[in-house]
Design a protein around this motif. Structure first.
Motif, PDB file in Angstrom:
ATOM      1  N   UNK A  55      29.414  46.060  27.571  1.00  0.00           N
ATOM      2  CA  UNK A  55      30.673  46.208  26.832  1.00  0.00           C
ATOM      3  C   UNK A  55      31.250  47.610  27.042  1.00  0.00           C
ATOM      4  N   UNK A  56      30.394  48.628  26.965  1.00  0.00           N
ATOM      5  CA  UNK A  56      30.864  50.004  27.142  1.00  0.00           C
ATOM      6  C   UNK A  56      31.373  50.225  28.566  1.00  0.00           C
ATOM      7  N   UNK A  57      30.650  49.731  29.557  1.00  0.00           N
ATOM      8  CA  UNK A  57      31.094  49.942  30.938  1.00  0.00           C
ATOM      9  C   UNK A  57      32.369  49.157  31.249  1.00  0.00           C
ATOM     10  N   UNK A  58      32.517  47.966  30.672  1.00  0.00           N
ATOM     11  CA  UNK A  58      33.748  47.198  30.868  1.00  0.00           C
ATOM     12  C   UNK A  58      34.926  47.908  30.208  1.00  0.00           C
ATOM     13  N   UNK A  59      34.692  48.503  29.038  1.00  0.00           N
ATOM     14  CA  UNK A  59      35.753  49.247  28.356  1.00  0.00           C
ATOM     15  C   UNK A  59      36.114  50.501  29.151  1.00  0.00           C
ATOM     16  N   UNK A  60      35.135  51.178  29.704  1.00  0.00           N
ATOM     17  CA  UNK A  60      35.394  52.397  30.466  1.00  0.00           C
ATOM     18  C   UNK A  60      36.158  52.115  31.756  1.00  0.00           C
ATOM     19  N   UNK A  61      35.984  50.927  32.308  1.00  0.00           N
ATOM     20  CA  UNK A  61      36.674  50.600  33.558  1.00  0.00           C
ATOM     21  C   UNK A  61      38.149  50.255  33.347  1.00  0.00           C
ATOM     22  N   UNK A  62      38.543  49.976  32.115  1.00  0.00           N
ATOM     23  CA  UNK A  62      39.960  49.758  31.821  1.00  0.00           C
ATOM     24  C   UNK A  62      40.690  51.094  31.925  1.00  0.00           C
ATOM     25  N   UNK A  63      41.985  51.049  32.204  1.00  0.00           N
ATOM     26  CA  UNK A  63      42.706  52.309  32.379  1.00  0.00           C
ATOM     27  C   UNK A  63      43.932  52.370  31.472  1.00  0.00           C
ATOM     28  N   UNK A  64      44.391  53.602  31.238  1.00  0.00           N
ATOM     29  CA  UNK A  64      45.667  53.803  30.577  1.00  0.00           C
ATOM     30  C   UNK A  64      45.646  53.992  29.076  1.00  0.00           C
ATOM     31  N   UNK A  65      44.503  53.956  28.443  1.00  0.00           N
ATOM     32  CA  UNK A  65      44.441  54.115  26.984  1.00  0.00           C
ATOM     33  C   UNK A  65      43.262  55.010  26.623  1.00  0.00           C
ATOM     34  N   UNK A  66      43.243  55.501  25.393  1.00  0.00           N
ATOM     35  CA  UNK A  66      42.059  56.249  24.941  1.00  0.00           C
ATOM     36  C   UNK A  66      40.837  55.328  24.861  1.00  0.00           C
ATOM     37  N   UNK A  67      39.662  55.917  24.980  1.00  0.00           N
ATOM     38  CA  UNK A  67      38.419  55.131  25.004  1.00  0.00           C
ATOM     39  C   UNK A  67      38.241  54.319  23.728  1.00  0.00           C
ATOM     40  N   UNK A  68      38.661  54.837  22.594  1.00  0.00           N
ATOM     41  CA  UNK A  68      38.494  54.087  21.345  1.00  0.00           C
ATOM     42  C   UNK A  68      39.295  52.785  21.377  1.00  0.00           C
ATOM     43  N   UNK A  69      40.509  52.829  21.928  1.00  0.00           N
ATOM     44  CA  UNK A  69      41.318  51.606  22.023  1.00  0.00           C
ATOM     45  C   UNK A  69      40.737  50.643  23.054  1.00  0.00           C
ATOM     46  N   UNK A  70      40.276  51.186  24.180  1.00  0.00           N
ATOM     47  CA  UNK A  70      39.691  50.332  25.212  1.00  0.00           C
ATOM     48  C   UNK A  70      38.438  49.635  24.696  1.00  0.00           C
ATOM     49  N   UNK A  71      37.622  50.362  23.934  1.00  0.00           N
ATOM     50  CA  UNK A  71      36.410  49.771  23.377  1.00  0.00           C
ATOM     51  C   UNK A  71      36.750  48.693  22.351  1.00  0.00           C
ATOM     52  N   UNK A  72      37.753  48.940  21.530  1.00  0.00           N
ATOM     53  CA  UNK A  72      38.176  47.929  20.548  1.00  0.00           C
ATOM     54  C   UNK A  72      38.684  46.678  21.249  1.00  0.00           C
ATOM     55  N   UNK A  73      39.467  46.848  22.294  1.00  0.00           N
ATOM     56  CA  UNK A  73      39.993  45.701  23.040  1.00  0.00           C
ATOM     57  C   UNK A  73      38.854  44.913  23.683  1.00  0.00           C
ATOM     58  N   UNK A  74      37.887  45.618  24.257  1.00  0.00           N
ATOM     59  CA  UNK A  74      36.757  44.943  24.910  1.00  0.00           C
ATOM     60  C   UNK A  74      35.884  44.222  23.888  1.00  0.00           C
ATOM     61  N   UNK A  75      35.680  44.816  22.712  1.00  0.00           N
ATOM     62  CA  UNK A  75      34.903  44.141  21.669  1.00  0.00           C
ATOM     63  C   UNK A  75      35.590  42.858  21.213  1.00  0.00           C
ATOM     64  N   UNK A  76      36.897  42.922  21.034  1.00  0.00           N
ATOM     65  CA  UNK A  76      37.652  41.729  20.635  1.00  0.00           C
ATOM     66  C   UNK A  76      37.579  40.667  21.722  1.00  0.00           C
ATOM     67  N   UNK A  77      37.714  41.091  22.993  1.00  0.00           N
ATOM     68  CA  UNK A  77      37.639  40.142  24.103  1.00  0.00           C
ATOM     69  C   UNK A  77      36.259  39.501  24.181  1.00  0.00           C
ATOM     70  N   UNK A  78      35.201  40.300  24.021  1.00  0.00           N
ATOM     71  CA  UNK A  78      33.840  39.752  24.068  1.00  0.00           C
ATOM     72  C   UNK A  78      33.592  38.799  22.900  1.00  0.00           C
ATOM     73  N   UNK A  79      34.135  39.112  21.737  1.00  0.00           N
ATOM     74  CA  UNK A  79      33.977  38.213  20.591  1.00  0.00           C
ATOM     75  C   UNK A  79      34.695  36.893  20.821  1.00  0.00           C
ATOM     76  N   UNK A  80      35.790  36.927  21.594  1.00  0.00           N
ATOM     77  CA  UNK A  80      36.539  35.706  21.898  1.00  0.00           C
ATOM     78  C   UNK A  80      35.996  34.963  23.107  1.00  0.00           C
ATOM     79  N   UNK A  81      34.995  35.541  23.782  1.00  0.00           N
ATOM     80  CA  UNK A  81      34.369  34.850  24.902  1.00  0.00           C
ATOM     81  C   UNK A  81      34.961  35.171  26.254  1.00  0.00           C
TER      82      UNK A  81
END
Length: 105
Positions: A55-81
């Protein structure tokens, strides 16, 4: 996370970790002169470790936002499958299933 999903953050986190946790992984086993990729069950502590790393590495590979937002987006995506961590889990599971035939216990 709560402002984006209207759900408690801890519930999203738990569901994301549960969805991204692998059940099997491959280990290299040397039998005779050949090396086989043998699928084995993942212990519970390692499941949490692998899921959180993915989850952390997938969030870090996203671009254009602060890490806290990227991590939140990745957590929501992982929770949704979906998301990068789930793709990694599916890829590893497929690799384990392909190598199941070569199991050398």
């Amino acid at each position: 996370v709560k402002s984006k999903t209207k759900t408690e953050g801890i519930k999203i986190f738990e569901k994301a970790i549960d969805n991204a946790s692998p059940s099997v992984e491959v280990k290299s086993r040397r039998v005779g002169g050949a090396t086989y990729q043998v699928p084995i069950e993942v212990p519970k502590g390692r499941r949490f470790y692998l899921a959180s790393q993915w989850i952390i590495s997938a969030a870090a590979s996203r671009s254009g936002r602060p890490m806290s937002e990227k991590l939140a987006i990745e957590l929501i995506a992982a929770a949704n499958g979906d998301g990068g961590a789930i793709k990694k889990k599916v890829g590893d599971t497929l690799r384990c299933n392909c190598n199941f035939i070569n199991r050398a216990d």
